[in-house]
Scaffold this active site. Sequence first.
Site, short mmCIF file in Angstrom:
data_model
loop_
_atom_site.label_atom_id
_atom_site.label_comp_id
_atom_site.label_asym_id
_atom_site.label_seq_id
_atom_site.Cartn_x
_atom_site.Cartn_y
_atom_site.Cartn_z
N GLY A 49 -6.11 -7.08 0.95
CA GLY A 49 -5.69 -5.82 1.72
C GLY A 49 -5.62 -4.88 1.86
N GLU A 50 -5.33 -3.70 3.09
CA GLU A 50 -4.46 -2.75 2.74
C GLU A 50 -5.09 -1.42 2.52
OE1 GLU A 50 -0.42 -3.55 1.62
OE2 GLU A 50 0.04 -5.81 2.94
N GLY A 51 -6.53 -1.80 1.40
CA GLY A 51 -6.53 -0.51 0.44
C GLY A 51 -5.99 -0.91 -0.80
N ILE A 108 0.90 -1.66 -0.20
CA ILE A 108 -0.28 -0.32 -0.16
C ILE A 108 0.62 1.49 -0.44
CG2 ILE A 108 -0.22 -0.27 2.41
CD1 ILE A 108 -3.24 1.17 -0.15
N GLU A 139 -7.17 -2.21 5.79
CA GLU A 139 -7.37 -2.65 6.63
C GLU A 139 -5.84 -3.66 7.08
OE1 GLU A 139 -7.66 -5.94 6.01
OE2 GLU A 139 -7.85 -5.66 4.33
#
Length: 338
Positions: A305-307, A105, A163
């Site tokens: 994830g992580e955006g 990210i 997240e």
Amino acid sequence: MTHSFSTLSEFRALLAAAPGADADAMAGAAARNGQLTKPPGALGRLEDLAIWFAGWQGTDRPRCERPQVLVFAGNHGVVAQGVSAFPAEVTVQMVANFRAGGAAINQLSRAFGAEMAVHALELERPTKDFTTGPAMTEAEVVAALRTGWEAVNPAADVLVTGEMGIGNTTPAAALAAALFGGDPSGWVGRGTGVDDAGLARKADAVTRGLALHAGALGDPLEVLRCLGGRELAAMAGAIARARVERVPVVLDGFICTASAAVLERAVPGALDHCVAGHVSAEGGHSRLLAALGKAPLLDLGLRLGEGSGAALALGIVKGALACHSGMATFAEAGVSGA
């Protein structure tokens, strides 16, 4: 104006009072789109995306020059049920990696010019195991919602929320099942890579959680409290604040979308300012997007994830808005129109 809340009822009221899109700006953007130096509809979904952004930014020439990426981290008591392939300590280690600039990210935020911040939510104190009791008290879920709410920069022109939290695909699946129904096994996926036995444990945990909290299933914000997690609540808080400030949101994967779905079920139309950045490889995400009526911009088999998927979709957003706001009209370019 920064609004505040101290209860779930006050949060719901703020969300219900949030403004809609600017119809005049959308009409102006549509008119401009019809005069740009291209055949009608030649840019496909990019045209619709630009007009949609115009409504939320309140201008017929929307921009993506100040994107904000917020990553929230939390730990989950439900990992005690053997639902993750990794131990909870990895959450702390990954937060350190985010802050050092070493995660995916970080690279994607940098590549698309986004301001990125990481918020760790009481990692030393995981939520309670939702198979044995509510994941959070009202005070705890309100605190997490406020963390997300207060992290949003109202001057941003687009928001991405991501997240990190070992085990968090399990509460996300529990939220989806509670909000939309169906067999829990249809909502759980492999997350970070659990085997078949781990997948069965996830489905069992969700089933037991739904049974234990059956009395809360009629209230989406209570569903978040009982079955969610701090980072999921923080994402919901950030997405709600963006709606109040009329900042458009690009949704990330399954966990982000499950968090956002709480808002839509609590206040219908609460996600009108959101576009789906991508559809992930995680079980249930495409089904969840379909339930919300969101068509993803990208389909690349991501499940990090992580955006990360939403941040990657910022490239699509930037392209759409650059073409719409920067192209010449037929009159400006001296080109004969149709």
